[in-house]
Scaffold this active site. Structure first.
Site, PDB file in Angstrom:
ATOM      1  N   ASN A   1       1.234 -13.230   3.931  1.00 54.41           N
ATOM      2  CA  ASN A   1       1.113 -11.800   3.636  1.00 54.41           C
ATOM      3  C   ASN A   1       1.746 -11.048   4.803  1.00 54.41           C
ATOM      4  OD1 ASN A   1       0.324  -9.217   3.054  1.00 54.41           O
ATOM      5  ND2 ASN A   1      -1.849  -9.682   2.829  1.00 54.41           N
TER       6      ASN A   1
ATOM      7  N   ARG B   1       2.607 -12.645  -0.776  1.00 54.59           N
ATOM      8  CA  ARG B   1       2.011 -11.466  -1.402  1.00 54.59           C
ATOM      9  C   ARG B   1       2.989 -10.306  -1.242  1.00 54.59           C
ATOM     10  NH1 ARG B   1      -2.940  -7.744   0.698  1.00 54.59           N
ATOM     11  NH2 ARG B   1      -2.936  -6.380  -1.096  1.00 54.59           N
TER      12      ARG B   1
ATOM     13  N   HIS C   1      -4.098  -4.073  -5.707  1.00 51.52           N
ATOM     14  CA  HIS C   1      -5.193  -5.075  -5.679  1.00 51.52           C
ATOM     15  C   HIS C   1      -5.234  -5.873  -6.978  1.00 51.52           C
ATOM     16  CE1 HIS C   1      -7.594  -2.162  -2.873  1.00 51.52           C
ATOM     17  NE2 HIS C   1      -6.961  -3.058  -2.138  1.00 51.52           N
TER      18      HIS C   1
ATOM     19  N   ARG D   1      -8.548   6.239   3.915  1.00 46.52           N
ATOM     20  CA  ARG D   1      -7.766   6.999   2.927  1.00 46.52           C
ATOM     21  C   ARG D   1      -8.676   7.952   2.160  1.00 46.52           C
ATOM     22  NH1 ARG D   1      -5.462   1.802   0.515  1.00 46.52           N
ATOM     23  NH2 ARG D   1      -4.184   1.027   2.216  1.00 46.52           N
TER      24      ARG D   1
ATOM     25  N   GLU E   1      -7.845 -13.798  -3.192  1.00 49.49           N
ATOM     26  CA  GLU E   1      -6.443 -13.440  -3.455  1.00 49.49           C
ATOM     27  C   GLU E   1      -5.481 -14.527  -2.980  1.00 49.49           C
ATOM     28  OE1 GLU E   1      -7.508  -9.644  -1.620  1.00 49.49           O
ATOM     29  OE2 GLU E   1      -6.035  -8.723  -2.939  1.00 49.49           O
TER      30      GLU E   1
END
Ligand code: ADP
Length: 392
Positions: free
Chosen positions: A9, A88, A177, A237, A380
């Protein structure tokens, strides 16, 4: 023969990695290379043998990936090179609804999506190209965060802006996601014996947060949009704000678009409201000690989560299960209890005892005959490794 798959990733200044032995799907090692492209680059590798920390002499992507592979080999964590590498990739635009083997065309399309993910996609391309130049014989597979959401119908993905902006620039909702939402919804359906016809709400609550509505294995709506800023309140966020806020802040504070974007991405959310931290554990602890702004941050977080879940429930023909995942979803008992107890409209009955232990052996935290609530730890990296294995 070895059956190792390395999952990568690549971020703008870091590379996370996991090594899986796919004969048993066991994670042999995981690690993080940080402060890349600086003089302070370093790598941490964790495995059953312990934790290893290395300073990087050269910390560009290529040198770093080479050190990762060499160190995994030297430490006896893999005996041959990986049979595949899974990457990813955050944004696949409208190009990708499934994992794919890397080709020149795939790289070109990931590059075309750079305007949609200017921080993430260039890093992914750098990681893929570095691996390709180092080990051209190893097949590489990309798995996209946006892919699972490609089944959204136009009514869910279009914004109410001139249609030409969608046609010319791809202005639409994509969602993120996806790998996590796909994994936890299919896992919940399997564990609960829901069969092929089901309606599931998934709440991925980590530093970034998003929820999805899944009908018969397909995503029909999700809370993140063209970028990961839309939707829920998150660690730093803001989630949804009035689009008019940008003009207002520009006029009142003289902030540029870049400054406003930075505030909404990095200084808002739990951190912005509480003034304490972006980390849910710290905010919960501060609220417990009587910090009013921390309590306010939790209230907004939970209220907005409930409101979004309520909206997503409207997309389901029936609700069979609500799934919690991500660091907060998997661990915050109070978040799960608050959502289930205040959202009576969902008809889920919380089992307080099961909630305290993060669920029974299946992860179930509800009781009675109504819809179920279940905790499923996200996986993941394993999903990316499985996708890579399936494609080679
Ligand atoms: P990322 O999105 O970076 O992968 P994670 O999924 O690990 O992040 O989630 C990180 C969040 O999970 C943080 O806000 C952290 O405080 C929260 N978290 C982890 N453990 C707990 C816990 N026991 N109780 C409440 N929140 C927790």
């Amino acid at each position: 023969m070895s059956n190792n798959i390395l999952v990568i990733n690549s971020g703008s200044s870091s590379i996370k990695f996991s090594l899986f032995d796919m004969s048993s799907e066991a994670e042999r090692a995981s690690g993080l290379a940080e402060r890349l492209n600086t003089a302070e680059g370093e790598i941490t590798i964790k495995s059953a043998e312990g934790k290893l920390n290395l300073k990087l002499e050269k910390s560009d992507y290529r040198s770093t990936l080479e050190v990762i592979i060499n160190t995994l080999t030297e430490q006896g964590l893999m005996d041959t090179l990986p049979v595949a590498i899974g990457h990813r990739v955050v944004h696949g635009g409208e190009f990708f609804s499934d994992p794919v083997l890397v080709t020149a065309d795939v790289i070109e399309k990931i590059k075309q999506c750079i305007p949609l993910a200017p921080l993430h996609n260039p890093a992914a391309v750098a990681g893929i190209e570095a691996m390709e130049s180092l080990y051209p014989e190893i097949p590489q597979v990309t798995v996209f965060d946006t892919a699972f959401h490609q089944t959204l119908p136009p009514k869910a993905y279009l914004y109410g802006v001139p249609y030409e902006l969608y046609e010319e620039l791809g202005v639409r909702r994509y969602g993120m996601h996806g790998t996590s939402h796909q994994y936890v919804s299919s896992e919940a359906a399997k564990r609960l014996g829901l069969g092929e016809k089901h309606g599931i709400l998934t709440a991925h609550l980590g530093n970034g947060c998003s929820c999805s509505a899944v009908v018969n294995g397909k995503c029909v709506d999700t809370t993140m949009g063209m970028t990961p800023l839309e939707g829920l309140l998150m660690g730093t966020r803001s989630g949804d704000v009035d689009p008019g806020l940008h003009q207002f802040l520009h006029d009142q504070k003289g902030w540029s678009i870049e400054e406003i974007t930075n505030v909404l991405n990095k200084k808002s959310g739990l951190l912005g409201i509480s003034g304490v931290s972006n980390d849910m554990r710290s905010v919960e602890a501060a609220a417990e000690e009587g910090n009013e702004r921390a309590q306010l941050a939790l209230d907004v977080f939970h209220f907005r989560l409930a409101r979004q879940l309520g909206g997503l429930a409207a997309c389901l023909p029936q609700l069979d299960a609500l799934v919690f995942t991500g660091g907060i979803g998997e661990n915050s008992r109070s978040t799960r209890a608050l959502i289930i107890n205040t959202m009576k409209i969902l008809g889920i009955e919380l089992d307080e005892e099961l909630n305290k232990t993060n669920g029974n052996e299946l992860g179930v935290i509800s009781k009675g005959n109504g819809p179920k609530a279940i905790v499923v730890n996200t996986a993941e990296e394993l999903m990316i490794a499985r996708a890579a294995q399936a494609l080679i």
